[in-house]
Scaffold this active site. Sequence first.
Site, PDB file in Angstrom:
ATOM      1  N   GLY A 140       3.000 -63.677  41.265  1.00  0.00           N
ATOM      2  CA  GLY A 140       2.853 -62.218  41.173  1.00  0.00           C
ATOM      3  C   GLY A 140       2.565 -61.782  39.753  1.00  0.00           C
ATOM      4  O   GLY A 140       3.053 -60.756  39.289  1.00  0.00           O
TER       5      GLY A 140
ATOM      6  N   SER B 228      -0.213 -60.727  38.471  1.00  0.00           N
ATOM      7  CA  SER B 228      -1.114 -59.566  38.375  1.00  0.00           C
ATOM      8  C   SER B 228      -0.292 -58.312  38.154  1.00  0.00           C
ATOM      9  O   SER B 228       0.741 -58.153  38.791  1.00  0.00           O
ATOM     10  CB  SER B 228      -1.861 -59.364  39.697  1.00  0.00           C
ATOM     11  OG  SER B 228      -2.842 -60.322  39.898  1.00  0.00           O
TER      12      SER B 228
ATOM     13  N   ASP C  22      -1.663 -73.763  46.770  1.00  0.00           N
ATOM     14  CA  ASP C  22      -0.716 -72.686  46.494  1.00  0.00           C
ATOM     15  C   ASP C  22       0.038 -72.319  47.776  1.00  0.00           C
ATOM     16  O   ASP C  22      -0.590 -72.130  48.824  1.00  0.00           O
ATOM     17  CB  ASP C  22      -1.534 -71.482  45.983  1.00  0.00           C
ATOM     18  CG  ASP C  22      -0.676 -70.348  45.475  1.00  0.00           C
ATOM     19  OD1 ASP C  22       0.444 -70.618  45.012  1.00  0.00           O
ATOM     20  OD2 ASP C  22      -1.139 -69.188  45.527  1.00  0.00           O
TER      21      ASP C  22
ATOM     22  N   ASN D 297       0.731 -67.331  38.051  1.00  0.00           N
ATOM     23  CA  ASN D 297      -0.223 -67.116  39.146  1.00  0.00           C
ATOM     24  C   ASN D 297      -0.734 -65.691  39.093  1.00  0.00           C
ATOM     25  O   ASN D 297       0.058 -64.742  39.041  1.00  0.00           O
ATOM     26  CB  ASN D 297       0.457 -67.352  40.493  1.00  0.00           C
ATOM     27  CG  ASN D 297       0.668 -68.819  40.786  1.00  0.00           C
ATOM     28  OD1 ASN D 297       0.612 -69.662  39.884  1.00  0.00           O
ATOM     29  ND2 ASN D 297       0.902 -69.138  42.038  1.00  0.00           N
TER      30      ASN D 297
ATOM     31  N   HIS E 228       4.261 -60.343  44.869  1.00  0.00           N
ATOM     32  CA  HIS E 228       2.845 -60.598  45.146  1.00  0.00           C
ATOM     33  C   HIS E 228       2.159 -59.271  45.457  1.00  0.00           C
ATOM     34  O   HIS E 228       2.775 -58.368  46.004  1.00  0.00           O
ATOM     35  CB  HIS E 228       2.696 -61.518  46.361  1.00  0.00           C
ATOM     36  CG  HIS E 228       3.142 -62.921  46.105  1.00  0.00           C
ATOM     37  ND1 HIS E 228       4.131 -63.541  46.831  1.00  0.00           N
ATOM     38  CD2 HIS E 228       2.733 -63.840  45.206  1.00  0.00           C
ATOM     39  CE1 HIS E 228       4.291 -64.765  46.393  1.00  0.00           C
ATOM     40  NE2 HIS E 228       3.461 -64.980  45.411  1.00  0.00           N
ATOM     41  N   GLY E 229       0.897 -59.197  45.135  1.00  0.00           N
ATOM     42  CA  GLY E 229       0.120 -58.014  45.537  1.00  0.00           C
ATOM     43  C   GLY E 229       0.093 -56.932  44.474  1.00  0.00           C
ATOM     44  O   GLY E 229       0.246 -57.191  43.291  1.00  0.00           O
TER      45      GLY E 229
ATOM     46  N   THR F 156      -4.368 -61.001  42.674  1.00  0.00           N
ATOM     47  CA  THR F 156      -4.738 -59.737  43.325  1.00  0.00           C
ATOM     48  C   THR F 156      -5.579 -58.821  42.436  1.00  0.00           C
ATOM     49  O   THR F 156      -6.569 -58.249  42.891  1.00  0.00           O
ATOM     50  CB  THR F 156      -3.473 -58.982  43.774  1.00  0.00           C
ATOM     51  OG1 THR F 156      -2.603 -59.908  44.410  1.00  0.00           O
ATOM     52  CG2 THR F 156      -3.801 -57.873  44.748  1.00  0.00           C
TER      53      THR F 156
HETATM   54 ZN   LIG Z   1       2.796 -66.918  44.919  1.00  0.00          ZN
END
Ligand SMILES: [Zn+2]
Length: 286
Positions: A209, A211, A81, A230, A180-181, A233
């Site tokens: 991202g 999540s 990744d 994906n 992301h996060g 987190t």
């Molecule tokens: Zn990513």
Amino acid sequence: MLVTLKDVLEIAEKRTCAIGGFNGPNLASILGVLSAAEELNAPVILMHAQSHESYMPLEVVGPILLREAERSSVPVCVHLDHGVDIPYLEKALNLGFTSVMYDGSTLPFEENIANTQKVIRLAAAKGASVEAEIGVMHGAEGSVDHDEDPASVYTDPESAKEFVERTGIDALACSFGTVHGIYLKEPKLDFDRVAKIRKLTGKPIVMHGGSGVSHDDYRKVIARGVRKINYYTYMARAGADNVKKHLAEAKGTVLFEHIESWAMEAIHDDVKKTISVFWESQTPVV
Ligand SMILES: [Zn+2]
């Protein structure tokens, strides 16, 4: 069984669903994810992110991921990744990873294309698949608590078309509203953009991202061509939250294996809920 990204994406295309890509920087994550996928009899993508190198070196985790994929009762792709440098990516291919993501999204367009073409040649020699990215996702993989405006770097559909035509990648990571996060405010996804990119490229779209995106939004992006999501987190946070809860309640001695098993249990449950939605068949919009 160990398979390529192309293999699992073909399953996703036939079913109009998405396959989850989950990072595994520790055994609790790896085993929690695999047991969830096996209980649902769904294919899965186990990933090692270059940004997790300090927690878990590629040379250590690579053989573990590959062995667990081979032992699994479901199709498992072992994927690198966000590979940002080519020697690192080559190391993953030499270990036997069946897929790599080259992330040249912060480079100028032509440089991203040239590097992606190079990665395509390296992966082809090993029979591995390639994901690449155009447009920028805010936040590093596994990062938390940031609040940029993602609209500033959305993927341009025409550039995406050219990028896919000139590289021949297997899957395209795009930016259309996720980060992301941890989300500090509810994500607003640009569904029309996903549909347009899909229509112009004909490729499986990858949503990073994943999540913190609502189940309804998962269904909407899958109907518009997202085939890999994906997700990391929130599963990692679920593991940590369960550890905190048990530690607060613990009366006697706590050993490290107890901590790991609390984390794994919560990761398993969170991932199982997530895969259940990804694996539903949707009605295609494009
Ligand atoms: Zn990513």
